[in-house]
Design a protein around this motif. Sequence first.
Motif, PDB file in Angstrom:
ATOM      1  N   GLY A 230       0.763  -1.244   0.000  1.00 37.37           N
ATOM      2  CA  GLY A 230       0.000   0.000   0.000  1.00 37.37           C
ATOM      3  C   GLY A 230       0.791   1.289   0.000  1.00 37.37           C
ATOM      4  O   GLY A 230       0.202   2.375   0.002  1.00 37.37           O
ATOM      5  N   ILE A 231       2.114   1.236  -0.005  1.00 37.22           N
ATOM      6  CA  ILE A 231       2.901   2.463  -0.067  1.00 37.22           C
ATOM      7  C   ILE A 231       2.979   2.915  -1.520  1.00 37.22           C
ATOM      8  O   ILE A 231       3.297   2.117  -2.415  1.00 37.22           O
ATOM      9  CB  ILE A 231       4.307   2.253   0.517  1.00 37.22           C
ATOM     10  CG1 ILE A 231       4.202   1.910   2.007  1.00 37.22           C
ATOM     11  CG2 ILE A 231       5.173   3.490   0.327  1.00 37.22           C
ATOM     12  CD1 ILE A 231       5.527   1.701   2.693  1.00 37.22           C
ATOM     13  N   ALA A 232       2.693   4.186  -1.761  1.00 42.97           N
ATOM     14  CA  ALA A 232       2.658   4.709  -3.126  1.00 42.97           C
ATOM     15  C   ALA A 232       4.013   4.515  -3.798  1.00 42.97           C
ATOM     16  O   ALA A 232       5.053   4.855  -3.218  1.00 42.97           O
ATOM     17  CB  ALA A 232       2.287   6.190  -3.110  1.00 42.97           C
ATOM     18  N   PRO A 233       4.030   3.978  -5.009  1.00 41.32           N
ATOM     19  CA  PRO A 233       5.313   3.733  -5.687  1.00 41.32           C
ATOM     20  C   PRO A 233       6.109   5.007  -5.936  1.00 41.32           C
ATOM     21  O   PRO A 233       7.341   4.958  -6.037  1.00 41.32           O
ATOM     22  CB  PRO A 233       4.894   3.055  -6.999  1.00 41.32           C
ATOM     23  CG  PRO A 233       3.455   3.398  -7.181  1.00 41.32           C
ATOM     24  CD  PRO A 233       2.881   3.526  -5.807  1.00 41.32           C
ATOM     25  N   GLY A 234       5.429   6.149  -6.035  1.00 40.13           N
ATOM     26  CA  GLY A 234       6.144   7.401  -6.234  1.00 40.13           C
ATOM     27  C   GLY A 234       6.983   7.813  -5.042  1.00 40.13           C
ATOM     28  O   GLY A 234       7.859   8.679  -5.172  1.00 40.13           O
ATOM     29  N   ARG A 235       6.747   7.199  -3.877  1.00 39.87           N
ATOM     30  CA  ARG A 235       7.534   7.503  -2.678  1.00 39.87           C
ATOM     31  C   ARG A 235       8.749   6.599  -2.537  1.00 39.87           C
ATOM     32  O   ARG A 235       9.590   6.840  -1.671  1.00 39.87           O
ATOM     33  CB  ARG A 235       6.664   7.347  -1.423  1.00 39.87           C
ATOM     34  CG  ARG A 235       5.525   8.323  -1.279  1.00 39.87           C
ATOM     35  CD  ARG A 235       4.694   7.970  -0.047  1.00 39.87           C
ATOM     36  NE  ARG A 235       5.530   7.870   1.138  1.00 39.87           N
ATOM     37  CZ  ARG A 235       5.166   7.259   2.270  1.00 39.87           C
ATOM     38  NH1 ARG A 235       3.990   6.670   2.336  1.00 39.87           N
ATOM     39  NH2 ARG A 235       5.973   7.227   3.300  1.00 39.87           N
ATOM     40  N   LEU A 236       8.842   5.554  -3.366  1.00 43.60           N
ATOM     41  CA  LEU A 236       9.844   4.517  -3.173  1.00 43.60           C
ATOM     42  C   LEU A 236      10.978   4.627  -4.185  1.00 43.60           C
ATOM     43  O   LEU A 236      10.782   5.035  -5.332  1.00 43.60           O
ATOM     44  CB  LEU A 236       9.201   3.136  -3.292  1.00 43.60           C
ATOM     45  CG  LEU A 236       8.128   2.795  -2.244  1.00 43.60           C
ATOM     46  CD1 LEU A 236       7.378   1.535  -2.646  1.00 43.60           C
ATOM     47  CD2 LEU A 236       8.763   2.628  -0.869  1.00 43.60           C
ATOM     48  N   SER A 237      12.162   4.246  -3.746  1.00 46.09           N
ATOM     49  CA  SER A 237      13.316   4.114  -4.630  1.00 46.09           C
ATOM     50  C   SER A 237      14.231   3.040  -4.056  1.00 46.09           C
ATOM     51  O   SER A 237      14.171   2.738  -2.859  1.00 46.09           O
ATOM     52  CB  SER A 237      14.080   5.441  -4.762  1.00 46.09           C
ATOM     53  OG  SER A 237      14.557   5.876  -3.500  1.00 46.09           O
ATOM     54  N   ALA A 238      15.059   2.435  -4.906  1.00 47.51           N
ATOM     55  CA  ALA A 238      15.945   1.354  -4.484  1.00 47.51           C
ATOM     56  C   ALA A 238      17.374   1.667  -4.892  1.00 47.51           C
ATOM     57  O   ALA A 238      17.617   2.267  -5.949  1.00 47.51           O
ATOM     58  CB  ALA A 238      15.502   0.022  -5.105  1.00 47.51           C
ATOM     59  N   ALA A 239      18.313   1.257  -4.047  1.00 44.14           N
ATOM     60  CA  ALA A 239      19.736   1.468  -4.323  1.00 44.14           C
ATOM     61  C   ALA A 239      20.515   0.289  -3.763  1.00 44.14           C
ATOM     62  O   ALA A 239      20.145  -0.285  -2.744  1.00 44.14           O
ATOM     63  CB  ALA A 239      20.230   2.774  -3.706  1.00 44.14           C
ATOM     64  N   GLY A 240      21.603  -0.072  -4.445  1.00 43.17           N
ATOM     65  CA  GLY A 240      22.469  -1.142  -3.981  1.00 43.17           C
ATOM     66  C   GLY A 240      23.891  -0.637  -3.821  1.00 43.17           C
ATOM     67  O   GLY A 240      24.443  -0.034  -4.744  1.00 43.17           O
ATOM     68  N   TYR A 241      24.495  -0.871  -2.667  1.00 45.84           N
ATOM     69  CA  TYR A 241      25.839  -0.385  -2.388  1.00 45.84           C
ATOM     70  C   TYR A 241      26.857  -1.516  -2.271  1.00 45.84           C
ATOM     71  O   TYR A 241      28.029  -1.261  -1.993  1.00 45.84           O
ATOM     72  CB  TYR A 241      25.845   0.430  -1.095  1.00 45.84           C
ATOM     73  CG  TYR A 241      25.088   1.731  -1.208  1.00 45.84           C
ATOM     74  CD1 TYR A 241      25.662   2.859  -1.775  1.00 45.84           C
ATOM     75  CD2 TYR A 241      23.771   1.833  -0.759  1.00 45.84           C
ATOM     76  CE1 TYR A 241      24.971   4.050  -1.889  1.00 45.84           C
ATOM     77  CE2 TYR A 241      23.071   3.021  -0.864  1.00 45.84           C
ATOM     78  CZ  TYR A 241      23.667   4.121  -1.431  1.00 45.84           C
ATOM     79  OH  TYR A 241      22.975   5.300  -1.529  1.00 45.84           O
ATOM     80  N   GLY A 242      26.402  -2.754  -2.469  1.00 46.98           N
ATOM     81  CA  GLY A 242      27.333  -3.857  -2.367  1.00 46.98           C
ATOM     82  C   GLY A 242      28.007  -3.900  -1.013  1.00 46.98           C
ATOM     83  O   GLY A 242      27.379  -3.740   0.036  1.00 46.98           O
ATOM     84  N   GLU A 243      29.313  -4.062  -1.027  1.00 50.31           N
ATOM     85  CA  GLU A 243      30.096  -4.177   0.208  1.00 50.31           C
ATOM     86  C   GLU A 243      30.751  -2.863   0.621  1.00 50.31           C
ATOM     87  O   GLU A 243      31.519  -2.827   1.590  1.00 50.31           O
ATOM     88  CB  GLU A 243      31.206  -5.209  -0.008  1.00 50.31           C
ATOM     89  CG  GLU A 243      32.193  -4.799  -1.088  1.00 50.31           C
ATOM     90  CD  GLU A 243      33.019  -5.946  -1.638  1.00 50.31           C
ATOM     91  OE1 GLU A 243      34.227  -5.983  -1.338  1.00 50.31           O
ATOM     92  OE2 GLU A 243      32.455  -6.788  -2.348  1.00 50.31           O
ATOM     93  N   TYR A 244      30.419  -1.759  -0.076  1.00 50.33           N
ATOM     94  CA  TYR A 244      31.224  -0.547   0.034  1.00 50.33           C
ATOM     95  C   TYR A 244      30.696   0.492   1.012  1.00 50.33           C
ATOM     96  O   TYR A 244      31.225   1.587   1.083  1.00 50.33           O
ATOM     97  CB  TYR A 244      31.400   0.069  -1.363  1.00 50.33           C
ATOM     98  CG  TYR A 244      32.084  -0.892  -2.306  1.00 50.33           C
ATOM     99  CD1 TYR A 244      33.438  -1.146  -2.190  1.00 50.33           C
ATOM    100  CD2 TYR A 244      31.358  -1.572  -3.275  1.00 50.33           C
ATOM    101  CE1 TYR A 244      34.068  -2.047  -3.034  1.00 50.33           C
ATOM    102  CE2 TYR A 244      31.974  -2.472  -4.124  1.00 50.33           C
ATOM    103  CZ  TYR A 244      33.339  -2.711  -4.002  1.00 50.33           C
ATOM    104  OH  TYR A 244      33.950  -3.603  -4.828  1.00 50.33           O
ATOM    105  N   ARG A 245      29.642   0.179   1.750  1.00 43.64           N
ATOM    106  CA  ARG A 245      29.168   1.080   2.808  1.00 43.64           C
ATOM    107  C   ARG A 245      29.007   0.297   4.116  1.00 43.64           C
ATOM    108  O   ARG A 245      27.907   0.202   4.659  1.00 43.64           O
ATOM    109  CB  ARG A 245      27.834   1.724   2.408  1.00 43.64           C
ATOM    110  CG  ARG A 245      27.866   2.541   1.124  1.00 43.64           C
ATOM    111  CD  ARG A 245      28.698   3.793   1.253  1.00 43.64           C
ATOM    112  NE  ARG A 245      28.801   4.506  -0.018  1.00 43.64           N
ATOM    113  CZ  ARG A 245      27.942   5.429  -0.437  1.00 43.64           C
ATOM    114  NH1 ARG A 245      26.907   5.748   0.332  1.00 43.64           N
ATOM    115  NH2 ARG A 245      28.101   6.020  -1.599  1.00 43.64           N
ATOM    116  N   PRO A 246      30.090  -0.282   4.635  1.00 45.39           N
ATOM    117  CA  PRO A 246      29.971  -1.074   5.872  1.00 45.39           C
ATOM    118  C   PRO A 246      29.742  -0.181   7.082  1.00 45.39           C
ATOM    119  O   PRO A 246      30.154   0.981   7.110  1.00 45.39           O
ATOM    120  CB  PRO A 246      31.333  -1.778   5.963  1.00 45.39           C
ATOM    121  CG  PRO A 246      32.277  -0.845   5.262  1.00 45.39           C
ATOM    122  CD  PRO A 246      31.480  -0.227   4.140  1.00 45.39           C
ATOM    123  N   ILE A 247      29.065  -0.747   8.087  1.00 45.24           N
ATOM    124  CA  ILE A 247      28.874  -0.043   9.354  1.00 45.24           C
ATOM    125  C   ILE A 247      29.651  -0.719  10.474  1.00 45.24           C
ATOM    126  O   ILE A 247      29.601  -0.280  11.618  1.00 45.24           O
ATOM    127  CB  ILE A 247      27.376   0.031   9.723  1.00 45.24           C
ATOM    128  CG1 ILE A 247      26.768  -1.366   9.800  1.00 45.24           C
ATOM    129  CG2 ILE A 247      26.620   0.905   8.731  1.00 45.24           C
ATOM    130  CD1 ILE A 247      25.326  -1.381  10.291  1.00 45.24           C
TER     131      ILE A 247
END
Length: 293
Positions: A230-247
């Motif tokens: 039910g979340i509007a698709p216009g509010r959503l986005s996807a991104a992939g950072y692989g292994e390069y943003r570790p915490i």
Amino acid sequence: MSRKREHEAEKENSERWLLTYSDLITLLMIFFVVLYSMSKVDAERFQAIAESLNKALGGGTPARIEMATSPVGPSLFQSGTPSSTTTVPGKGTDPSNTVNADQETDGENKYAGQGNTDAENMSIKGIKAKLDKFAADNGIQAKLVSSMEERGLVVSIQETLLFASGSAKIDLRAQEILQSISTVLASAPNQIRVEGHTDNLPIHTAQFPSNWELSVIRATNVVQILQHEGIAPGRLSAAGYGEYRPIASNDTSEGHDRNRRIDLIILRSKYDVTEPQQTPISAPLAPAMKATP
């Protein structure tokens, strides 16, 4: 006659200091007018201009300009005051158990005055409280962690809650968790960015040639679930950072577990200026009427 002229010339020269004095007073007045105008900058407009300039000049992230508030409105001049500390209830009076007052309020005060409204801060704080309660009620507070950042609320979900190792398939239990989360997120209009992260262990399969593909497809699959709930698709986005943003450090198994995660970012509305704007689709033209003879 010559004495009279010399006397008049001396009289005229003795009053020339008034010109210099009046020029000095005028410059001082202009200087204070400029200072006054700088102290009453519209914080939201100034922040939006700064972020737009930073994006246009090739900056990777929006510019962060601290704005202090005063009784007459937001000001560019921020006065420094000692940060207050408070003792965590139930942990005694040991100085090592004291935390900053900003941490006690979930970071809300830390990010106030940067173009964020009180209503938005309260909304994000309410979302965080609901998600924290959901995690505590289900005993997953160590694997579903929410934290306040300058860009907004970050909901970090460890891999083991959503995926099997090396897989991007979301099982039934993971769908139930995402369904509960989407119910909470649907209450706010903010943009939601889904970020996929992995550890540094290499992967090379027919479906996932590298960690890049694995992180991106995992984020995309989560986006599809949120949209389905039910979340509007216009509010959503996807991104992939692989292994390069570790915490955490990848030198330990605990670090690997923390780095393999999905982050849901509830972005503050001030970052809408950095998001691609939706272009309205023009209505198709009606077919032309054929003239009758």
